[in-house]
Design an enzyme around this catalytic site. Structure first.
Site, PDB file in Angstrom:
ATOM      1  N   GLY A 146       6.883  -1.449 -16.398  1.00  0.00           N
ATOM      2  CA  GLY A 146       6.202  -0.860 -15.340  1.00  0.00           C
ATOM      3  C   GLY A 146       5.429   0.377 -15.812  1.00  0.00           C
ATOM      4  NE  ARG A 147       8.912   4.540 -15.389  1.00  0.00           N
ATOM      5  CZ  ARG A 147       9.996   5.113 -15.724  1.00  0.00           C
ATOM      6  NH1 ARG A 147      10.352   6.438 -15.162  1.00  0.00           N
ATOM      7  NH2 ARG A 147      11.101   4.369 -15.826  1.00  0.00           N
ATOM      8  NE  ARG A 159      11.623  -4.379  -8.254  1.00  0.00           N
ATOM      9  CZ  ARG A 159      11.362  -3.158  -8.969  1.00  0.00           C
ATOM     10  NH1 ARG A 159      10.380  -2.610  -8.372  1.00  0.00           N
ATOM     11  NH2 ARG A 159      11.420  -3.384 -10.174  1.00  0.00           N
ATOM     12  CE1 TYR A 215      10.006   4.203   0.503  1.00  0.00           C
ATOM     13  CE2 TYR A 215      10.025   2.684  -1.304  1.00  0.00           C
ATOM     14  CZ  TYR A 215       9.611   3.793  -0.750  1.00  0.00           C
ATOM     15  OH  TYR A 215       8.552   4.589  -1.450  1.00  0.00           O
TER      16      TYR A 215
HETATM   17  C1  LIG Z   1       4.536   5.595  -9.935  1.00  0.00           C
HETATM   18  C2  LIG Z   1       5.627   4.500  -9.578  1.00  0.00           C
HETATM   19  C3  LIG Z   1       5.534   3.758  -8.403  1.00  0.00           C
HETATM   20  C4  LIG Z   1       6.389   2.634  -8.067  1.00  0.00           C
HETATM   21  N1  LIG Z   1       6.014   1.987  -7.173  1.00  0.00           N
HETATM   22  C5  LIG Z   1       7.028   0.902  -6.508  1.00  0.00           C
HETATM   23  C6  LIG Z   1       6.647   0.161  -5.754  1.00  0.00           C
HETATM   24  O1  LIG Z   1       5.662  -0.150  -5.179  1.00  0.00           O
HETATM   25  N2  LIG Z   1       7.659  -1.062  -5.270  1.00  0.00           N
HETATM   26  C7  LIG Z   1       8.760  -1.099  -6.172  1.00  0.00           C
HETATM   27  O2  LIG Z   1       9.533  -1.957  -5.838  1.00  0.00           O
HETATM   28  N3  LIG Z   1       9.141  -0.617  -7.433  1.00  0.00           N
HETATM   29  C8  LIG Z   1       8.213   0.674  -7.377  1.00  0.00           C
HETATM   30  N4  LIG Z   1       8.296   1.656  -8.680  1.00  0.00           N
HETATM   31  C9  LIG Z   1       9.570   1.169  -9.529  1.00  0.00           C
HETATM   32  C10 LIG Z   1       8.818   0.092 -10.758  1.00  0.00           C
HETATM   33  O3  LIG Z   1       8.629  -0.927 -10.142  1.00  0.00           O
HETATM   34  C11 LIG Z   1       9.956  -0.065 -11.818  1.00  0.00           C
HETATM   35  O4  LIG Z   1      10.926  -0.476 -11.193  1.00  0.00           O
HETATM   36  C12 LIG Z   1      10.251   1.195 -12.444  1.00  0.00           C
HETATM   37  O5  LIG Z   1       9.134   2.084 -12.770  1.00  0.00           O
HETATM   38  C13 LIG Z   1      11.260   1.282 -13.724  1.00  0.00           C
HETATM   39  O6  LIG Z   1      10.783   0.417 -14.559  1.00  0.00           O
HETATM   40  P1  LIG Z   1       9.934   0.983 -16.017  1.00  0.00           P
HETATM   41  O7  LIG Z   1      10.966   1.918 -16.491  1.00  0.00           O
HETATM   42  O8  LIG Z   1       9.247  -0.172 -16.668  1.00  0.00           O
HETATM   43  O9  LIG Z   1       8.804   1.914 -15.368  1.00  0.00           O
HETATM   44  C14 LIG Z   1       7.478   2.180  -8.953  1.00  0.00           C
HETATM   45  C15 LIG Z   1       7.847   3.220  -9.917  1.00  0.00           C
HETATM   46  C16 LIG Z   1       6.862   4.276 -10.294  1.00  0.00           C
HETATM   47  C17 LIG Z   1       7.058   5.156 -11.514  1.00  0.00           C
END
Ligand SMILES: Cc1cc2nc3c(=O)[nH]c(=O)nc-3n(C[C@H](O)[C@H](O)[C@H](O)COP(=O)(O)O)c2cc1C
Length: 337
Positions: free
Chosen positions: A313-314, A219, A171
């Protein structure tokens, strides 16, 4: 006591444990970015009974020009404050702290959604190849800096415990940080200090609005893992500069156009080598997120000094009860050992 279960104090913000929900865009806001009941329920479900210490609420656009996608949450004008307050209060009434992430999408925005010209550090093709971004002039950069500061003040007025500046996932602020995107020849480009000039000015402008004691997260898409992109050397210097400028927590992510380490498969915490290295150079707390699926592994990262906070996250996005189940199992096992 395990580190995972121990508190962490960031200025006036006390996190009761080390498990947090990182920002996850839901696409659940109204078309104008306002909060609705569905979004409040979503955060209520994930904060329920206070198992997490912190929820970083999804990226919220600081201006219409910076809106990344339809149904994205807005912090772009004062009419958003009441709705944002409902999210903050919903999370906090469960005993969980709430931080709002602020974003400008830059060339990742699309005129078909924003109705505005697409902008970035440089003239870049959009991801779908349909638009070229207009390279921001210095006066336009100043406006974006003000937009971040105004949005941060709204978050504070809405009762959030802090704000997070989004400079990851390609971004706008990542587009300035990375030489892959930033080809400017003026003082907002060139060497690393030029490429983070906008960040440092945003931090200052935000601080001027919210005061010195308000927790401020950033971040960072630390490394691009792409020829011509950022490397750990850039993030080491950037992290030190951000700490000096007044950032309180460094939330680490990385990778071009996403949050991934290319080539990783199933290993947990794929940015752990990055956070470990960055922690050697800064003293503010760091968040590690990416693939962490077990609290045993989370505890190992904390014990090894790879991080101070763990983002999951997920799993929590899909299952609001994940933190309850994982923490109860972890606490049960830790009592037996
Ligand atoms: C559907 C989705 C939406 C996300 N939205 C954001 C967001 O708004 N801002 C951000 O910094 N990262 C966003 N991410 C990244 C997550 O914060 C995280 O870094 C990423 O899912 C990896 O972590 P995990 O393996 O625990 O899911 C998003 C990821 C996913 C899958």
């Amino acid at each position: 006591m395990f580190i995972l279960e121990s508190p962490l104090k960031v200025k006036n913000l006390t996190l009761k444990n080390r498990l947090i929900f990182p920002p996850m865009g839901t696409g659940m806001a109204n078309a104008d970015g306002k909060v609705n009941e569905k979004l409040i329920r979503y955060y209520d479900d994930r904060a329920r009974d206070g198992y997490l210490s912190l929820i970083i609420v999804e990226h919220s656009f600081v201006s219409q020009q910076g809106k990344a996608s339809e149904y994205q949450l807005s912090a772009a004008d004062d009419s958003t404050i009441d709705g944002l307050r409902k999210i903050a209060e919903t999370i906090q009434k469960n005993g969980v702290k709430a931080v709002l992430q602020l974003n400008h999408a830059g060339v990742a925005a699309s005129k078909s959604i924003t109705g505005c010209e697409t902008v970035s550090a440089s003239a870049l093709a959009s991801r779908d190849g349909r638009e070229n971004s207009h390279p921001l002039s210095k006066s336009e950069i100043k406006n974006i800096i003000s937009d971040f500061a105004d949005a941060a003040e709204r978050a504070q007025k809405a009762g959030f415990d802090g704000v997070e500046i989004h400079s990851a996932h390609s971004y706008l602020l990542n587009q300035f940080y990375s030489p892959y995107f930033n080809h400017r020849r003026d003082d907002y480009g060139g060497d690393l200090l030029g490429r983070i000039k906008i960040h440092l000015e945003i931090v200052k402008a935000v601080r001027d609005k919210v005061g010195t004691e308000y927790p401020l997260f950033l971040r960072l898409g630390a490394c691009d893992y792409e020829a011509g992109g950022t490397t750990i050397k850039d993030s080491m210097i950037a992290a030190q500069e951000f700490e000096k400028a007044g950032i309180d927590v460094l939330d680490v992510s990385g990778g071009l156009y996403g949050f991934n380490l290319p080539g990783h498969t199933t290993e947990e915490g794929w940015f752990a080598d990055v956070t470990t290295e960055l922690k050697r150079h800064i003293s503010i707390p760091v968040i590690l997120t990416g693939g962490i699926r077990t609290l045993d592994k989370a505890e190992a990262f904390l014990t090894d000094g790879a991080t101070d906070l763990i983002g999951v996250g997920r799993p929590i996005f899909k299952d609001p009860m994940w933190a309850k189940k994982a923490l109860e199992q972890f606490t049960e096992r830790s009592k037996r050992t």
